[in-house]
Design an enzyme around this catalytic site. Sequence first.
Site, PDB file in Angstrom:
ATOM      1  N   GLU A  84       0.835  -1.208   0.000  1.00 44.24           N
ATOM      2  CA  GLU A  84       0.000   0.000   0.000  1.00 44.24           C
ATOM      3  C   GLU A  84       0.868   1.256   0.000  1.00 44.24           C
ATOM      4  O   GLU A  84       1.671   1.469   0.908  1.00 44.24           O
ATOM      5  CB  GLU A  84      -0.932   0.000   1.229  1.00 44.24           C
ATOM      6  CG  GLU A  84      -1.895   1.174   1.211  1.00 44.24           C
ATOM      7  CD  GLU A  84      -2.911   1.141   2.350  1.00 44.24           C
ATOM      8  OE1 GLU A  84      -3.311   0.052   2.786  1.00 44.24           O
ATOM      9  OE2 GLU A  84      -3.287   2.241   2.795  1.00 44.24           O
ATOM     10  N   LYS A 281      -7.297  -1.020  11.345  1.00 43.89           N
ATOM     11  CA  LYS A 281      -6.673  -1.388  10.065  1.00 43.89           C
ATOM     12  C   LYS A 281      -5.429  -0.526   9.847  1.00 43.89           C
ATOM     13  O   LYS A 281      -4.386  -1.004   9.381  1.00 43.89           O
ATOM     14  CB  LYS A 281      -7.693  -1.199   8.937  1.00 43.89           C
ATOM     15  CG  LYS A 281      -7.258  -1.727   7.586  1.00 43.89           C
ATOM     16  CD  LYS A 281      -6.501  -0.725   6.750  1.00 43.89           C
ATOM     17  CE  LYS A 281      -6.156  -1.305   5.389  1.00 43.89           C
ATOM     18  NZ  LYS A 281      -5.351  -0.399   4.573  1.00 43.89           N
ATOM     19  N   ASP A 297       3.977 -14.799  11.583  1.00 47.02           N
ATOM     20  CA  ASP A 297       2.655 -15.200  11.103  1.00 47.02           C
ATOM     21  C   ASP A 297       1.671 -14.033  11.248  1.00 47.02           C
ATOM     22  O   ASP A 297       1.117 -13.807  12.323  1.00 47.02           O
ATOM     23  CB  ASP A 297       2.207 -16.423  11.932  1.00 47.02           C
ATOM     24  CG  ASP A 297       0.888 -16.996  11.462  1.00 47.02           C
ATOM     25  OD1 ASP A 297       0.153 -16.296  10.738  1.00 47.02           O
ATOM     26  OD2 ASP A 297       0.587 -18.142  11.832  1.00 47.02           O
ATOM     27  N   HIS A 394      -1.896  10.414   0.395  1.00 48.64           N
ATOM     28  CA  HIS A 394      -2.180   9.099  -0.155  1.00 48.64           C
ATOM     29  C   HIS A 394      -2.105   9.130  -1.684  1.00 48.64           C
ATOM     30  O   HIS A 394      -1.447   8.303  -2.301  1.00 48.64           O
ATOM     31  CB  HIS A 394      -3.592   8.710   0.281  1.00 48.64           C
ATOM     32  CG  HIS A 394      -3.825   7.256   0.270  1.00 48.64           C
ATOM     33  ND1 HIS A 394      -3.471   6.449   1.325  1.00 48.64           N
ATOM     34  CD2 HIS A 394      -4.362   6.442  -0.652  1.00 48.64           C
ATOM     35  CE1 HIS A 394      -3.787   5.217   1.048  1.00 48.64           C
ATOM     36  NE2 HIS A 394      -4.327   5.182  -0.150  1.00 48.64           N
TER      37      HIS A 394
HETATM   38  C1  MEV Z   1      -5.622   3.319   5.218  1.00 47.92           C
HETATM   39  O1  MEV Z   1      -4.918   2.184   4.764  1.00 47.92           O
HETATM   40  C2  MEV Z   1      -5.605   3.401   6.718  1.00 47.92           C
HETATM   41  C3  MEV Z   1      -6.466   4.513   7.317  1.00 47.92           C
HETATM   42  O2  MEV Z   1      -7.794   4.401   6.832  1.00 47.92           O
HETATM   43  C4  MEV Z   1      -6.406   4.330   8.809  1.00 47.92           C
HETATM   44  C5  MEV Z   1      -7.357   5.235   9.564  1.00 47.92           C
HETATM   45  O3  MEV Z   1      -8.398   5.643   9.003  1.00 47.92           O
HETATM   46  O4  MEV Z   1      -7.062   5.510  10.747  1.00 47.92           O
HETATM   47  C6  MEV Z   1      -5.984   5.865   6.896  1.00 47.92           C
END
Ligand code: MEV
Length: 445
Positions: A84, A281, A297, A394
């Site tokens: 990513e 995430k 793992d 991003h």
């Molecule tokens: C993107 O891979 C991860 C985010 O969505 C985490 C978050 O929203 O805190 C930017």
Amino acid sequence: MKSISGFSKLSKTGKLRWVAENFFKAPKLVASELTSFWHGDNHQQKVFDDFSENTLSNYYMPYGVAPNFIINGKTYCIPMVIEESSVVAAAASSAKFWATRGGFKAEIIGTTKIGQVHFTWEGSSEKLNAIFPDLKAALHEKSADLTKNMRNRGGGILSIDLIDMTHLEENYYQLKVKFETCDSMGANFINSVLERFGQILQTFMFSSPAMKGKERDVIIIMAILSNYTPECLVRAYVECPIEDLGTFDGGKTSAELFAYKFDKAVKIANIDPYRATTHNKGIFNGIDAVVLATANDFRAVEACGHTYAARDGQYRSLTKTSIENGIFKLWLDIPMAVGTVGGLTSLHPLAKRSLEMLGNPSAKDLMSIIATVGLAQTFAAVKSLTTTGIQKGHMKMHLMNILNHLEATEKEVNQAVEYFKERIVSFTSVREFLNNSREVVVINN
Ligand code: MEV
């Protein structure tokens, strides 16, 4: 779609050919493309092939580093495997941010792992409890050969408990076993001991003079470690006076407003599972990347982390914040069952290098490093979300992916990077930009 019997017995080239011929429009091209990703050194390729069944080729992922991480006063350059865009850049920027604010701190809360033998038994639980001390002695004694090396390294079996689960499922009991596995993740060790425990339990009950008729029959349902390891826990944290946070978004966000918004963002993730999932995430973006780079793992670490996030019955943020006496604090508590010996850690050539890059850490050190990267990652994500928004950084990284996809030349890349500095990046806008500049070139020629 075609199916086949005896696929696993085909040679690697035979497998590749079968797949290429049966699932692709251009089999020769696909076969040669897959072959082109084979390692140049046959011996090395064989090592990769043997990690798994039916290997056809290697699936490349970027192997990058985030330098300048200060953890408990020590500086690390941290290897990360992730596809990513912007994850490594975000980790590196967090590392830089906190390097001048005391660095990251991490502490190990526990290293205990857990395994279970699930079994059914038709007798009375009082009778089982009565013989349990003798059974426990037999379990220790008759598994001593398996635990000897681990005991010599300072680990082994910590406790064995009999858990009566019959109120939830008829005749169902568990042996719940706690382990210390030192620098190894310990899955093979734990599972071997548990399977032996199953055999010992059956033999013990069958030959016990106290047991009559059906009481002599124990049915072992399964023996397996639990990937939920809430007592194998690490805390990573950062803290500094609010005014030291500085200003954000070109001065638009003051330190106080930033601390307020950040704190609220984490609290929102704590109360709302929709936000908690995305928030966590973001943490795992960093965690998985280091877990993968060190050949640990990542499925186990993920599964455990999510269970831990839901430990009180609701899925919540894994991080917490506090603002007290003018101090901003952010911390992450996360179970982390990883190893620095055994498994693929020394078999995968890049995992070996990752560990070397980290100074050949102990499992405890690696737990601290991984949790810190998770913390750094969420700090960067929530910082962007609560100031500039996430898309700016991003899409800047994503721009390179789009340019590569559209086969931009080096000159076009440089022009596009300049052009999109203050513009919104999307696949369409980049394609239009390239088409326009290519048209101009054609016209000028
Ligand atoms: C993107 O891979 C991860 C985010 O969505 C985490 C978050 O929203 O805190 C930017």
